[in-house]
Design an enzyme around this catalytic site. Structure first.
Site, short mmCIF file in Angstrom:
data_model
loop_
_atom_site.label_atom_id
_atom_site.label_comp_id
_atom_site.label_asym_id
_atom_site.label_seq_id
_atom_site.Cartn_x
_atom_site.Cartn_y
_atom_site.Cartn_z
N CYS A 2 1.03 -1.14 0.12
CA CYS A 2 0.04 -0.13 0.02
C CYS A 2 0.87 1.18 0.15
CB CYS A 2 -0.98 0.18 1.32
SG CYS A 2 -1.89 -1.23 1.51
N ARG A 27 3.21 0.30 -5.11
CA ARG A 27 3.13 -0.36 -3.87
C ARG A 27 1.72 -1.26 -3.84
NH1 ARG A 27 6.91 1.81 -0.21
NH2 ARG A 27 5.46 0.56 1.26
N TRP A 74 -2.96 -2.37 -1.49
CA TRP A 74 -2.65 -3.77 -2.02
C TRP A 74 -3.51 -4.68 -0.81
CZ3 TRP A 74 -0.34 -8.21 0.22
CH2 TRP A 74 0.06 -9.39 -0.70
N ASN A 100 -1.02 1.76 5.74
CA ASN A 100 -0.14 0.89 5.48
C ASN A 100 0.47 0.06 6.44
OD1 ASN A 100 1.59 -0.66 3.75
ND2 ASN A 100 3.27 1.05 3.86
N GLY A 101 0.14 -1.16 6.46
CA GLY A 101 0.70 -2.28 7.24
C GLY A 101 -0.53 -3.27 7.63
N GLU A 487 17.19 -16.03 -11.71
CA GLU A 487 16.90 -14.74 -11.68
C GLU A 487 15.84 -14.50 -12.97
OE1 GLU A 487 16.00 -12.33 -10.30
OE2 GLU A 487 15.84 -10.47 -11.30
N LYS A 491 12.02 -13.18 -13.72
CA LYS A 491 11.53 -12.14 -14.19
C LYS A 491 10.45 -12.60 -15.21
CE LYS A 491 12.75 -9.72 -12.52
NZ LYS A 491 13.60 -9.36 -11.56
N GLU A 494 6.72 -13.13 -13.25
CA GLU A 494 6.43 -12.17 -12.60
C GLU A 494 5.72 -11.21 -13.63
OE1 GLU A 494 8.40 -9.49 -9.73
OE2 GLU A 494 10.25 -9.99 -10.89
N HIS A 510 17.77 -36.00 -13.56
CA HIS A 510 17.48 -36.60 -12.58
C HIS A 510 15.92 -36.16 -12.35
CE1 HIS A 510 21.77 -37.42 -11.39
NE2 HIS A 510 21.95 -36.27 -11.94
N LYS A 611 5.45 -3.67 -5.04
CA LYS A 611 7.06 -3.48 -5.01
C LYS A 611 7.66 -3.82 -3.83
CE LYS A 611 10.97 -2.01 -7.02
NZ LYS A 611 11.55 -2.92 -7.93
#
Ligand code: AGP
Length: 616
Positions: A2, A27, A74, A100-101, A487, A491, A494, A510, A611
């Site tokens: 948020c 965010r 969010w 926010n939290g 990495e 990418k 996401e 394997h 983010k």
């Protein structure tokens, strides 16, 4: 997660708040809202969806007030909806709050408040906050100028969890109160106006002077003053910090998306991160006073981080071990903190985090401190929460990273950690002077090499066109290239929502090779001449089974191979082994970007993500 913004001044607040929200949208972006102090009343407007939806609400244009708070959400508690969007008011509508939290004990608090005749409209944890403030405010018989801050303090005393809160009060139309605990909040100082935001880029175009609020510090803002109070409401003076980032750095600056801009900023970000840390063939970290005795006494280094930052750890683990001869472990913060790690006063714990706000990483750091270990934060954000907890902090100078998918932070963090490994080696005498000088020399030309890599974007665009309809893609590598594979795989997942896996090439047979069938896309990364033959034989095994292969290789490797067996060959400049992940990841960042574009997705704001992950 948020984002919150606040304004108190003489201008119309709404446009400033909406512009701030747009900058903070990375965010969280499932609903947004605004509350403006309008002729002694608190006017709230909110809606489900992006900030652009909020901007379309006609009534907002008519809001003339010059004090307001705003939020982009969010969702954690309660689905994304207009009712659950912030700001939230108490049931008498005397106070408005953005938060926010997470409030962990909101169920109990809600029950208590309901027992005191407070009604709730939303499913959020946040709604208890304005109601608690109302409760304490109305119980306080002392009508002085600190009444609001007192009520906010009494309310926050009841909260378990994390919060950054802004509060408006109908009875106090010329002030605003803010407080934070374990969620970020900064105050920007202007002339006859003040700003609040979750992070600096949102208000960077208005001021460069910031106060970084510490945990459980309260601030009471008016147009021309900011008063600070500690957790016991004792007033104190706080020093402001001046930020050197320029406002352009937080804009798209002509690029279609922040992610593309940030990919292209990598040469500069690396130059800035190296900065003055190298001098006449040596590495300097003046802020770390590590002695040979201390480093010799270490039993191990632990690198702890999340997501892309954790992949940095994987990319530098063997570099630290080989250069400094110190055993190095890498762990995911959310796992590390719950598995009773073997950390003691002889362990150096390094925490990598672009934002400096990731909840799991900060919690892991606190755990290591409790166990007596020295803690070192590697971050991009000066004054971020982690820097206030760590014994030492070192910074990448990548500038603000806005796109949810991290790119320039990743390559800058690797650069800084390779420098750190060389610094350890210097102190310990575990490296030949010549070897050290060679890496430094190569590091200084790295930005130019990255500029070369960025020129191959047309080739990558074509590969993206071949791949964007795929359902699965596999990434393979050995050694340091395996870290890049991990990495690169994250990418593409996401931002393009393609299922993707990364494997150490030798592990394929394997089990995973059972998934390889005709037409499946496999991307191999090969930069190590000692390992290339082995990786190629793994790739040949999958070519035999019909896979379409793309390889990322350097000139030297190209000369060692018959490249005609691969469908696509992406050539990048050769560099020092330890620095190779910084180069090889770039075409793969571009590949994920162009696949996402081909699919018509929102590159900067992928679904379900935010983010900064400031919740566990
Ligand atoms: C990167 O592309 C991701 N969005 C994510 O994995 C990120 O790296 C992770 O959340 C850690 O963030 P931090 O560096 O701010 O701690």
């Amino acid at each position: 997660m948020c984002g919150i913004v606040g304004y108190i001044g003489k201008q119309k607040a709404a446009p400033i708040l909406l512009a701030g929200l747009a900058k903070l949208e990375y965010r969280g972006y499932d609903s947004a809202g605004i509350a403006i102090m309008e002729n002694g009343n608190i006017e709230v407007q909110k809606d489900k969806g992006r900030v652009s939806n909020l901007c379309e609400i006609k009534e907002i244009e008519n809001l003339q007030g010059s004090i307001g708070i705003a939020h982009t959400r969010w969702a954690t508690h309660g689905e994304p909806s207009k009712t659950n969007a912030h700001p939230h008011t108490d049931s008498k509508e005397d106070f408005a709050v953005v938060h926010n939290g997470i409030i962990e004990n909101y169920v109990e608090l809600r029950k208590e408040l309901e027992g005191n005749d407070y009604n709730f409209k939303s499913e959020t944890d946040t709604e208890v906050i304005p109601n608690l403030i109302h409760y304490f405010y109305s119980k306080d018989s002392k009508n002085d100028e600190l009444k609001l801050v007192r009520a906010v303090k009494q309310a926050t005393d009841k909260l378990i969890g994390s919060f950054a809160i802004e509060v408006l009060s109908k009875e106090n139309p010329d002030i605003m109160v803010v407080v934070r605990k374990d969620s970020p909040l900064v105050i920007g100082k202007g002339y006859n106006e003040n700003y609040i935001a979750s992070d600096i880029p949102a208000i960077l175009s208005y001021t460069k002077d910031f106060y970084l609020l510490e945990n459980l510090e309260f601030a009471m803002l008016s147009r021309d003053s900011i008063r600070f109070f500690d957790k016991d409401l004792k007033e104190f003076n706080k020093k402001s910090d001046t930020i050197t980032w320029n406002a352009m750095a937080a804009d798209k600056n002509g690029y279609e998306d922040y992610m593309l801009k940030e990919i292209y900023e990598q040469p500069t970000a690396i130059r800035e991160t190296i900065g003055t840390r190298v001098n006449e063939g040596t590495c300097k970290f003046d802020e770390l006073n590590f002695t040979k005795e201390y480093l010799l006494g270490l039993n191990q280094i632990y690198i702890v981080a999340c997501g892309t930052a954790m992949h940095v750890g994987l990319a530098v683990k063997s570099t630290i071990e080989r250069l400094s001869k110190i055993h190095t472990e890498v762990d995911i913060a959310s796992e590390f903190r719950y598995r009773k790690p073997l950390v003691d006063e002889k362990t150096l714990c390094i925490f990598i985090t672009q934002s400096g706000e990731t909840a799991d990483t900060i919690a892991a750091l606190k755990l290591c401190k409790e166990k007596g270990a020295k803690t070192l934060a590697v971050t991009n954000v000066i004054g971020s929460s982690i820097t206030r907890e760590a014994d030492f902090s070192i910074y990448t100078h990548a500038g603000p990273e806005i796109a949810v998918a991290s790119t320039k932070a990743y390559t800058s963090q690797i650069t800084l950690l390779v420098l750190l490994a060389m610094y350890f080696a210097q102190i310990l005498g575990t490296m030949e002077k010549q070897e050290l000088e060679n890496i430094i020399k190569e590091m200084l030309v790295l930005p130019n090499k990255l500029e070369e890599v960025l020129k191959i974007s047309e080739q990558i665009k074509e590969i993206a066109k071949q791949m964007y309809k795929e359902k699965d893609v596999f990434y393979l590598g050995r050694g340091i290239d395996y870290a890049t594979a991990q990495e690169a795989s994250l990418k593409v997942k996401e931002i393009s929502y393609i299922h993707s896996e990364s494997y150490a090439a030798g592990e394929l047979k394997h089990g995973t090779i059972a998934l390889i069938e005709k037409g499946i896309n496999v991307i191999g990364i090969m930069t190590d001449p000692n390992l290339v033959k082995k990786t190629v034989s793994n790739i040949e095994e999958i070519i035999t089974r019909g896979a379409i292969t793309t390889v990322v290789i350097n000139e030297k490797i190209a000369q060692m191979l018959d490249t005609s067996i691969f469908t696509n060959v992406v050539k990048v400049p050769e560099t020092e082994e330890f620095l190779s992940p910084i180069i090889t990841v770039v075409p793969l960042q571009l590949l994920a970007y162009y696949i996402s574009k081909e699919k018509g997705l929102d590159v900067d704001k992928p679904r379900n993500l935010a983010k900064s992950v400031t919740v566990e």
